[in-house]
Design a protein around this motif. Structure first.
Motif, PDB file in Angstrom:
ATOM      1  N   SER A 118      30.665  10.173 -21.288  1.00 58.98           N
ATOM      2  CA  SER A 118      30.252   9.039 -20.605  1.00 58.98           C
ATOM      3  C   SER A 118      29.782   7.747 -21.210  1.00 58.98           C
ATOM      4  N   THR A 119      30.250   6.870 -20.592  1.00 61.19           N
ATOM      5  CA  THR A 119      29.875   5.387 -21.089  1.00 61.19           C
ATOM      6  C   THR A 119      28.922   4.569 -20.311  1.00 61.19           C
ATOM      7  N   PHE A 120      27.964   4.044 -21.106  1.00 67.82           N
ATOM      8  CA  PHE A 120      26.861   3.232 -20.563  1.00 67.82           C
ATOM      9  C   PHE A 120      27.080   1.947 -20.829  1.00 67.82           C
ATOM     10  N   LEU A 121      27.000   0.880 -19.924  1.00 59.39           N
ATOM     11  CA  LEU A 121      26.928  -0.514 -20.155  1.00 59.39           C
ATOM     12  C   LEU A 121      25.278  -0.869 -19.992  1.00 59.39           C
ATOM     13  N   VAL A 122      24.786  -1.363 -21.147  1.00 60.29           N
ATOM     14  CA  VAL A 122      23.462  -2.065 -21.162  1.00 60.29           C
ATOM     15  C   VAL A 122      23.486  -3.683 -21.165  1.00 60.29           C
ATOM     16  N   THR A 123      23.273  -4.219 -20.312  1.00 63.36           N
ATOM     17  CA  THR A 123      23.118  -5.510 -20.264  1.00 63.36           C
ATOM     18  C   THR A 123      21.735  -6.133 -20.755  1.00 63.36           C
ATOM     19  N   GLY A 124      21.748  -7.359 -21.431  1.00 62.08           N
ATOM     20  CA  GLY A 124      20.441  -7.638 -22.067  1.00 62.08           C
ATOM     21  C   GLY A 124      19.948  -6.751 -23.481  1.00 62.08           C
ATOM     22  N   CYS A 131      32.426  -4.189 -18.113  1.00 62.07           N
ATOM     23  CA  CYS A 131      32.551  -3.074 -17.062  1.00 62.07           C
ATOM     24  C   CYS A 131      33.743  -2.267 -16.912  1.00 62.07           C
ATOM     25  N   GLU A 132      34.684  -2.459 -18.053  1.00 63.30           N
ATOM     26  CA  GLU A 132      35.840  -1.769 -17.940  1.00 63.30           C
ATOM     27  C   GLU A 132      35.637  -0.308 -18.764  1.00 63.30           C
ATOM     28  N   GLY A 133      35.883   0.710 -18.050  1.00 58.17           N
ATOM     29  CA  GLY A 133      35.784   1.987 -18.564  1.00 58.17           C
ATOM     30  C   GLY A 133      34.448   2.489 -18.641  1.00 58.17           C
ATOM     31  N   VAL A 134      33.435   1.826 -17.880  1.00 57.12           N
ATOM     32  CA  VAL A 134      32.116   2.407 -17.933  1.00 57.12           C
ATOM     33  C   VAL A 134      31.719   2.976 -16.754  1.00 57.12           C
ATOM     34  N   GLN A 183      34.423  -3.491  -8.977  1.00 56.55           N
ATOM     35  CA  GLN A 183      35.753  -3.692  -8.956  1.00 56.55           C
ATOM     36  C   GLN A 183      36.281  -2.587 -10.091  1.00 56.55           C
ATOM     37  N   ASN A 184      35.368  -2.205 -11.181  1.00 51.45           N
ATOM     38  CA  ASN A 184      35.741  -1.190 -12.198  1.00 51.45           C
ATOM     39  C   ASN A 184      35.246   0.012 -11.865  1.00 51.45           C
ATOM     40  N   GLY A 185      34.841   0.324 -10.711  1.00 52.93           N
ATOM     41  CA  GLY A 185      34.626   1.921 -10.348  1.00 52.93           C
ATOM     42  C   GLY A 185      33.335   2.647 -10.908  1.00 52.93           C
ATOM     43  N   VAL A 186      32.478   1.383 -11.223  1.00 48.34           N
ATOM     44  CA  VAL A 186      31.443   2.099 -11.917  1.00 48.34           C
ATOM     45  C   VAL A 186      30.455   3.260 -10.841  1.00 48.34           C
ATOM     46  N   LYS A 187      29.918   4.312 -11.349  1.00 46.25           N
ATOM     47  CA  LYS A 187      29.329   5.251 -10.747  1.00 46.25           C
ATOM     48  C   LYS A 187      27.954   4.994 -10.159  1.00 46.25           C
ATOM     49  N   LYS A 188      27.303   4.345 -11.031  1.00 44.98           N
ATOM     50  CA  LYS A 188      25.813   3.944 -10.657  1.00 44.98           C
ATOM     51  C   LYS A 188      25.524   2.479 -11.441  1.00 44.98           C
TER      52      LYS A 188
END
Length: 330
Positions: free
Chosen positions: A12-18, A78-81, A120-125
């Motif tokens: 699993s890959t997470f994106l954390v902004t900030g 968000c790509e692949g996230v 648009q990138n199909g993020v789950k949550k």
């Protein structure tokens, strides 16, 4: 029990902004410690480079320097996230009163960019930071979701708008969004410097330097101060929550109530100081009392905060004693 036992699908890959900020960097660190991949996004407008540098030694961490006001940057991030933890925002009620246009750009438009990129990138949550400030002038305690008053600052309005977009993106587009209404978060890496610094780190720094802190108002205002570990738990549990819980906002706090003058006296005792504070005017746009009903988050997200104010403040004091030099402005 906490978040250390929370599990996600392998890889699993997470994106954390900030991610260079106080909350964001703590989230990055926690997720890396759980063994998952993390991508961070920050433009360093309020975050610190050292918060990123100290984590980049982990091969599972990738950092993008960029601005959420740019849709292309958000799309790339968000790509692949699988999961987005959107913490990027400008805080501070007083600063928002001075700079309403900037808060609109960052906190509303930037958040909308992130939701659209996630869709648009199909993020789950998509889990995003909201704020207890959305309760505005609603006088009743404890604060309960669905009983909001009139907002008192541009900052509070931006968070209310974010929540409305979150509802729409779940309803119209099927993006599972979860708004977390943070109540006065504190803990390690929170910046004590500057005119808009949060009260706990600012007091700790000033007392350690034998300076007299200023308490806005009479000190009898109360807050539901929430230690950073509880916020990490809430974010990760929201990522594991059911779709039935999506499109809503949740109080994230400990569920307690601390008076500012009592906190000040606790800090004096813990630091072995005897320094009288200066009492200044009330801050414009501030609410007098804040205390959260966390039953909805407990029921819908499985949120069970383990860190009381007392446990958290003692941990925070220890961290600042060891790391105050690390936080000094260059």
């Amino acid at each position: 029990m906490g978040y250390e036992t929370i599990r996600f699908p392998e890889g699993s890959t997470f994106l954390v902004t900030g991610s260079a900020g106080f909350i964001g960097s703590n989230l990055v660190e926690a997720i890396l410690n759980l063994g998952y991949r993390v991508r961070g996004l920050d433009n360093f407008s309020t975050g610190k480079k050292e918060n990123v540098d100290s984590l980049l030694v982990n091969p599972n961490y990738e950092f993008i320097e960029g601005d959420i006001r740019d849709l292309g940057t958000c799309m790339k991030a968000c790509e692949g996230v699988d999961y987005v933890l959107h913490q990027a925002a400008w805080g501070s009620v007083p600063r928002s009163i001075e700079m309403p246009l900037l808060y609109e750009e960052i906190n509303i438009k930037g958040t909308l960019h992130m939701m659209e990129a996630a869709r648009q990138n199909g993020v789950k949550k998509f889990v995003y930071a909201s704020s207890s400030s959305v309760y505005g002038d609603e006088p009743n305690l404890p604060k309960k979701e669905g009983k909001e008053g009139n907002v008192l600052s541009p900052y509070a309005l931006t968070k209310m708008v974010d929540e409305e977009y979150g509802k729409l993106y779940t309803k119209l587009y099927g993006l599972d969004t979860y708004g977390l209404r943070y109540f006065n978060v504190f803990g390690r890496r929170q910046d004590p410097n500057g005119a808009y610094a949060a009260v706990i780190p600012k007091f700790i720094k000033q007392l350690l330097n034998n300076e007299r802190p200023t308490i806005n108002g009479d000190g009898k205002q109360s807050r539901d101060f929430t230690y950073i570990e509880n916020v990490i738990e809430a974010n990760l549990k929201a990522c594991n929550a059911s779709s039935e819980a999506a499109g809503q906002a949740y109080n994230i706090a400990y569920g307690g109530r601390e008076f500012l003058i009592d906190i000040y006296n606790h800090l004096l005792n813990a630091l072995g100081k005897d320094i009288q504070p200066v009492f200044g005017p009330d801050r414009k746009g501030d609410i007098k009392h804040s205390n959260a009903d966390i039953s909805k988050a407990q029921q819908m997200l499985g949120y069970e905060p383990e860190w009381s104010f007392e446990r958290g403040i003692d941990s925070a004091i220890d961290w600042y004693k060891e790391n105050l030099g690390y936080l000094e402005p260059v």
